[in-house]
Scaffold this motif. Structure first.
Motif, short mmCIF file in Angstrom:
data_model
loop_
_atom_site.label_atom_id
_atom_site.label_comp_id
_atom_site.label_asym_id
_atom_site.label_seq_id
_atom_site.Cartn_x
_atom_site.Cartn_y
_atom_site.Cartn_z
N VAL A 97 -1.34 4.06 34.33
CA VAL A 97 -1.96 3.12 35.26
C VAL A 97 -1.40 3.28 36.67
N ALA B 157 -6.42 -2.45 40.31
CA ALA B 157 -5.67 -1.47 41.09
C ALA B 157 -4.33 -1.14 40.46
N ARG C 244 -4.59 1.40 45.25
CA ARG C 244 -5.95 1.69 44.80
C ARG C 244 -5.85 2.71 43.69
N LYS C 245 -6.42 2.38 42.54
CA LYS C 245 -6.41 3.26 41.37
C LYS C 245 -4.99 3.70 41.01
N GLY C 246 -4.06 2.76 41.13
CA GLY C 246 -2.70 3.01 40.68
C GLY C 246 -1.79 3.73 41.65
N PRO D 87 -4.38 -4.98 34.36
CA PRO D 87 -4.96 -3.76 33.80
C PRO D 87 -4.63 -3.61 32.33
#
Length: 250
Positions: free
Chosen positions: A20, A42, A205-207, A250
């Motif tokens: 993640v 995120a 953003r996106k890990g 997440p």
């Protein structure tokens, strides 16, 4: 230059064996509020859980006051000076306010400090926590972290379900915690409120980290925040009117 109270170097975190967080590096200074922002999904909460030991750190280093903690059990991290205020606002509902605070008291942590920050709790110290309002319960959870004498306090979405007036009241307290020399790491859905009290900001953003810089660079700039969150076009009027997104895990 003051050494960071918390330092992450190339940290990657898995959630249920799924990657993640990817290669995150950031510092949190004593007496400052470090703000972590990002859209739903995120990885903000996963990052916090990795720091606290509740999610698996796959690689990288986490140092608390210079000591590596990434392999420590969560309770050892707490004893080393890491406080964690999670989203759930969990209290021991059948215990009084004061009993809830005493559960976490260690060393020289003083209840009087909590009651000074939250006079509302002083008036309710003998009331069972289950009878408190949501805002008062959040004060108890923050107070419980404080009496453990933390060097660093992680705070994840403390505003969830609370009235704006209560959120502003709690944000004032965040600044007071920093004023006591504690390094505060704050995740908050109300970005501009967090940026008002914060010193340094990091956007996920996106890990991964897509922005690191002074909070003043992002404060009030909704269009830039939108681009950082989503990598897309600026906010439309409809987007602005939609209000803040809910918290993610997440």
């Amino acid at each position: 230059m003051t050494a960071p109270a918390l330092a992450l170097e190339g940290v990657s975190v898995d959630r249920a064996e799924v990657p993640v967080i990817h290669d995150v590096s950031l510092d949190a200074a004593p007496g400052a509020v470090t703000v972590i922002l990002g859209a739903n999904g995120a990885g903000k909460t996963t990052l916090m859980d990795g720091i606290a030991g509740l999610a698996k750190v796959k690689s990288g280093a986490i140092r608390l006051d210079g000591t590596p903690i990434e392999k420590m059990a969560p309770y050892r991290r707490a004893r080393a000076g890491l406080g964690y205020v999670e989203q759930a606002r969990t209290t021991f509902r059948t215990l009084t306010v004061e009993q809830n605070l005493l559960v976490s008291q260690s060393g020289g942590g003083e209840l009087s400090t909590v009651y000074k920050l939250f006079p509302e709790l002083d008036k309710r110290r003998n009331l069972q926590a289950g009878y408190l309002s949501g805002g008062e319960q959040q004060m108890v959870v923050l107070g419980r972290a404080l009496v453990s004498e933390p060097k660093v306090v992680l705070i994840d979405e403390m505003s969830l379900g609370l009235a704006p007036m209560v959120v502003r009241r709690l944000m004032t307290t965040i600044g007071e915690l920093a004023g006591m020399g504690i390094a505060v790491v704050l995740i908050e859905q109300f970005a501009n409120l967090a940026l008002e009290v914060g010193t340094q900001a990091h956007v996920l953003r996106k890990g991964g980290v897509v922005f690191s810089g002074p909070c003043a660079e992002l404060r009030g700039d909704d269009e830039r925040l939108h681009r950082l969150y989503f990598g897309g076009p600026p906010l439309t009027t409809a987007d602005r009117d939609a209000g803040p997104a809910e918290s993610e895990r997440p």
